[in-house]
Design an enzyme around this catalytic site. Structure first.
Site, short mmCIF file in Angstrom:
data_model
loop_
_atom_site.label_atom_id
_atom_site.label_comp_id
_atom_site.label_asym_id
_atom_site.label_seq_id
_atom_site.Cartn_x
_atom_site.Cartn_y
_atom_site.Cartn_z
N SER A 126 45.86 36.21 46.56
CA SER A 126 45.95 35.75 45.17
C SER A 126 47.27 35.04 44.95
O SER A 126 48.29 35.39 45.57
CB SER A 126 45.84 36.98 44.27
OG SER A 126 46.32 36.71 42.99
N TYR A 151 48.63 45.78 41.31
CA TYR A 151 47.57 44.96 41.89
C TYR A 151 48.17 43.86 42.79
O TYR A 151 47.77 43.70 43.96
CB TYR A 151 46.71 44.32 40.78
CG TYR A 151 45.87 43.17 41.30
CD1 TYR A 151 44.71 43.42 42.04
CD2 TYR A 151 46.26 41.85 41.12
CE1 TYR A 151 43.96 42.38 42.57
CE2 TYR A 151 45.51 40.80 41.64
CZ TYR A 151 44.37 41.07 42.36
OH TYR A 151 43.63 40.03 42.89
N LYS A 155 48.17 42.96 47.11
CA LYS A 155 47.89 41.70 47.82
C LYS A 155 49.06 41.35 48.75
O LYS A 155 48.86 40.93 49.89
CB LYS A 155 47.62 40.57 46.82
CG LYS A 155 46.34 40.75 46.01
CD LYS A 155 45.10 40.81 46.90
CE LYS A 155 43.83 41.04 46.12
NZ LYS A 155 42.66 41.31 46.97
P1 NAD Z 1 34.77 41.63 41.69
O1 NAD Z 1 35.27 42.91 41.09
O2 NAD Z 1 33.72 40.89 40.99
O3 NAD Z 1 34.28 41.90 43.20
C1 NAD Z 1 34.88 42.87 44.03
C2 NAD Z 1 33.76 43.75 44.56
O4 NAD Z 1 34.30 44.72 45.45
C3 NAD Z 1 33.06 44.53 43.43
O5 NAD Z 1 31.68 44.23 43.48
C4 NAD Z 1 33.36 46.00 43.76
O6 NAD Z 1 32.26 46.83 43.43
C5 NAD Z 1 33.65 45.96 45.25
N1 NAD Z 1 34.58 47.00 45.74
C6 NAD Z 1 35.81 47.31 45.25
N2 NAD Z 1 36.36 48.29 45.97
C7 NAD Z 1 35.46 48.61 46.93
C8 NAD Z 1 35.46 49.55 48.01
N3 NAD Z 1 36.48 50.39 48.21
N4 NAD Z 1 34.38 49.60 48.82
C9 NAD Z 1 33.33 48.76 48.64
N5 NAD Z 1 33.27 47.88 47.63
C10 NAD Z 1 34.33 47.79 46.79
O7 NAD Z 1 36.06 40.71 41.93
P2 NAD Z 1 36.14 39.17 42.33
O8 NAD Z 1 36.65 38.42 41.15
O9 NAD Z 1 34.91 38.73 43.00
O10 NAD Z 1 37.34 39.23 43.38
C11 NAD Z 1 37.10 39.26 44.77
C12 NAD Z 1 38.43 39.32 45.49
O11 NAD Z 1 39.21 38.19 45.13
C13 NAD Z 1 39.28 40.55 45.17
O12 NAD Z 1 39.94 40.96 46.34
C14 NAD Z 1 40.27 40.02 44.16
O13 NAD Z 1 41.46 40.76 44.17
C15 NAD Z 1 40.49 38.60 44.68
N6 NAD Z 1 40.95 37.66 43.66
C16 NAD Z 1 40.25 37.52 42.50
C17 NAD Z 1 40.71 36.64 41.52
C18 NAD Z 1 39.97 36.49 40.22
O14 NAD Z 1 40.58 36.04 39.24
N7 NAD Z 1 38.68 36.82 40.13
C19 NAD Z 1 41.87 35.91 41.75
C20 NAD Z 1 42.56 36.07 42.96
C21 NAD Z 1 42.10 36.95 43.91
C1 WQD Z 2 44.91 32.39 31.89
C2 WQD Z 2 45.68 31.80 30.72
C3 WQD Z 2 46.68 33.44 29.27
C4 WQD Z 2 42.95 35.09 27.70
C5 WQD Z 2 44.95 36.58 36.30
C6 WQD Z 2 45.68 37.55 37.19
C7 WQD Z 2 45.98 36.91 38.53
C8 WQD Z 2 44.70 36.36 39.15
C9 WQD Z 2 43.97 35.47 38.20
C10 WQD Z 2 43.71 38.02 40.59
C11 WQD Z 2 47.00 32.53 30.45
C12 WQD Z 2 45.63 32.63 28.53
C13 WQD Z 2 43.85 34.32 28.41
C14 WQD Z 2 42.91 34.99 26.28
C15 WQD Z 2 44.65 33.32 26.39
N1 WQD Z 2 43.80 37.41 39.47
N2 WQD Z 2 44.68 33.45 27.75
N3 WQD Z 2 43.76 34.09 25.68
O1 WQD Z 2 46.76 35.78 33.79
O2 WQD Z 2 46.65 33.49 34.91
O3 WQD Z 2 45.77 35.44 36.08
O4 WQD Z 2 43.77 36.15 36.94
O5 WQD Z 2 44.35 37.91 41.59
O6 WQD Z 2 46.54 37.88 39.34
O7 WQD Z 2 46.89 37.93 36.56
O8 WQD Z 2 44.53 34.59 34.11
O9 WQD Z 2 42.54 34.13 32.76
O10 WQD Z 2 44.01 36.11 32.14
O11 WQD Z 2 44.84 33.81 31.73
O12 WQD Z 2 45.40 32.54 25.79
O13 WQD Z 2 42.15 35.70 25.58
O14 WQD Z 2 44.89 31.98 29.53
O15 WQD Z 2 47.79 33.69 28.45
O16 WQD Z 2 47.92 31.56 30.05
P1 WQD Z 2 46.05 34.83 34.64
P2 WQD Z 2 43.89 34.72 32.68
#
Ligand code: NAD
Ligand code: WQD
Length: 344
Positions: A126, A151, A155
């Site tokens: 991330s 969190y 990562k």
């Molecule tokens: P998500 O929660 O939709 O998917 C993650 C899945 O993993 C879920 O379905 C959950 O049930 C499963 N899971 C969690 N822990 C588990 C375990 N111990 N054993 C088996 N299954 C398990 O999340 P996502 O948005 O699809 O994210 C996927 C990956 O990408 C994650 O590692 C997340 O940290 C990373 N990521 C997500 C974002 C984002 O904004 N969505 C941004 C950057 C990184």
């Molecule tokens: C985006 C922008 C808010 C909601 C998060 C995690 C990051 C990564 C991605 C996993 C910001 C603004 C949001 C609202 C708003 N995840 N906002 N009103 O914070 O960039 O990142 O998701 O790895 O680790 O921190 O994403 O979608 O929450 O916010 O104004 O109701 O939207 O302030 O500027 P963020 P977000």
């Protein structure tokens, strides 16, 4: 057939990636404990691809149950590891649960991958590893700053664990993919993001407001030093993100990687402000969104966006979609999942 284990395959990014992998000739096995999902995306995947995907309902922290998957499938060529808990605020309240889940699951997988000779490993990282980045756009060479949450720390630590294991087991080739802000849905609207209530990320908050699940959206601050005063992020369409995983696996399988562990930013390389994102939603949907300007959200960075040149050069990957495609597909998905007899 190239068989791949996708962890977190019922989740948001995992389910979209399974579609792209199948579209490119991979056979996929999923493992998802359903801690943050249900199995409905599997039906969507089958409708889109015509292929059924089996999900092991197993917690990856359970070593023996996870080992059984490797015994059942001795022909795995790779692992795409999405499974993790991902709610930043929750991780501050429950750090032990986040460390236990995200790190123990990774440890077990690395242990089993090396023991069973599954040599290609892709990890969901991330942009949060960069913390409050000092230089923009962010390249992979930017140093990690202090993690803003447990969190984000999982990562950073996960990346370091993979690197160290790769040094001791040179046959293990890994790729760390640092996602910026994933959003949008498959164009069929058969799969998409189903956030646990209440949604926290901007795009689902926008679509939930427009559909009437919530009354209004609050823009967290318009007094930052940006072009319109609201925060800047790099929103990447989930199907572009999905395709990067396929490209990364193909690259590893072809023996193209130069280092045992490589890291790639995945974004569109452009910053979009919160107000621009709202404007894009209103433009493509013809809806006017009920929003107000509120105070800043604690912990928000002012601006972060990627430089993804390394992924372009080595993986031959480039994002094909922008913020309007994100809003269009997220909106189609929201309408579908909110309809009676909804799919989510
Ligand atoms: P998500 O929660 O939709 O998917 C993650 C899945 O993993 C879920 O379905 C959950 O049930 C499963 N899971 C969690 N822990 C588990 C375990 N111990 N054993 C088996 N299954 C398990 O999340 P996502 O948005 O699809 O994210 C996927 C990956 O990408 C994650 O590692 C997340 O940290 C990373 N990521 C997500 C974002 C984002 O904004 N969505 C941004 C950057 C990184
Ligand atoms: C985006 C922008 C808010 C909601 C998060 C995690 C990051 C990564 C991605 C996993 C910001 C603004 C949001 C609202 C708003 N995840 N906002 N009103 O914070 O960039 O990142 O998701 O790895 O680790 O921190 O994403 O979608 O929450 O916010 O104004 O109701 O939207 O302030 O500027 P963020 P977000």
């Amino acid at each position: 057939m190239k068989k791949v284990l996708v962890t977190g395959g019922c989740g948001y990014i995992g389910s979209h990636t399974i579609v792209d992998l199948i579209d490119h000739g991979f056979e996929v096995i999923s493992v998802d404990s359903l801690v943050n999902a249900d199995e409905r995306p599997l039906a969507g995947i089958e409708k889109i691809t015509g292929q059924a995907v089996y999900n092991y309902r197993v917690d990856l922290c359970d070593y023996e149950a996870t080992r059984q998957i490797f015994l059942d499938h001795p022909d795995l060529m790779g692992i795409v590891h999405f499974a993790a808990l991902k709610a930043v605020g929750e991780s501050v309240e429950q750090p032990l649960r986040y460390f236990r889940n995200n790190l123990n699951s990774l440890l077990n997988l690395l242990d089993l991958a090396t023991e069973h000779g599954v040599d290609n490993f892709i990890f969901s990282s991330s942009c949060s590893v960069y913390g409050n980045a000092r230089e923009l756009p962010v390249t992979e060479a930017n140093d990690f700053q202090e993690a803003e949450s447990p969190y984000a720390r999982t990562k950073q630590m996960g990346e370091q664990m993979i690197r160290d294991v790769g040094r001791a087991f040179p046959q293990l080739r890994s790729i760390l993919l640092r996602y910026f802000n994933p959003a949008g849905a498959h164009p069929s609207a058969l799969i998409g993001e189903s956030p646990v209530n209440p949604a926290l990320n901007l795009v689902p908050v926008i679509t939930e407001t427009a559909i009437g699940r919530r009354t209004k959206l609050t823009v967290f601050g318009d007094d930052y030093g940006t072009r319109d005063g609201s925060c800047i992020r790099d929103y990447i369409h989930v199907m572009d993100l999905a395709n990067a995983h396929t490209k990364a696996l193909q690259y590893l399988a072809a023996g193209q990687s130069e280092e045992a562990c490589e890291v790639y930013n995945l974004g569109i390389g452009e910053g979009v402000t919160v107000l621009e994102a709202i404007e894009a939603f209103e433009k493509v949907t013809g809806q006017s969104l009920n929003y107000e300007i509120g105070p800043r959200r604690p912990g928000d960075v002012v601006a972060i966006y990627s430089n993804y040149q390394r992924a372009a050069e080595r993986l031959a990957w480039a994002p094909a979609r922008g913020i309007e495609d994100i809003m269009q597909t997220a909106w189609e998905w929201e309408k579908r999942r909110s309809a009676p007899a909804s799919v989510s």
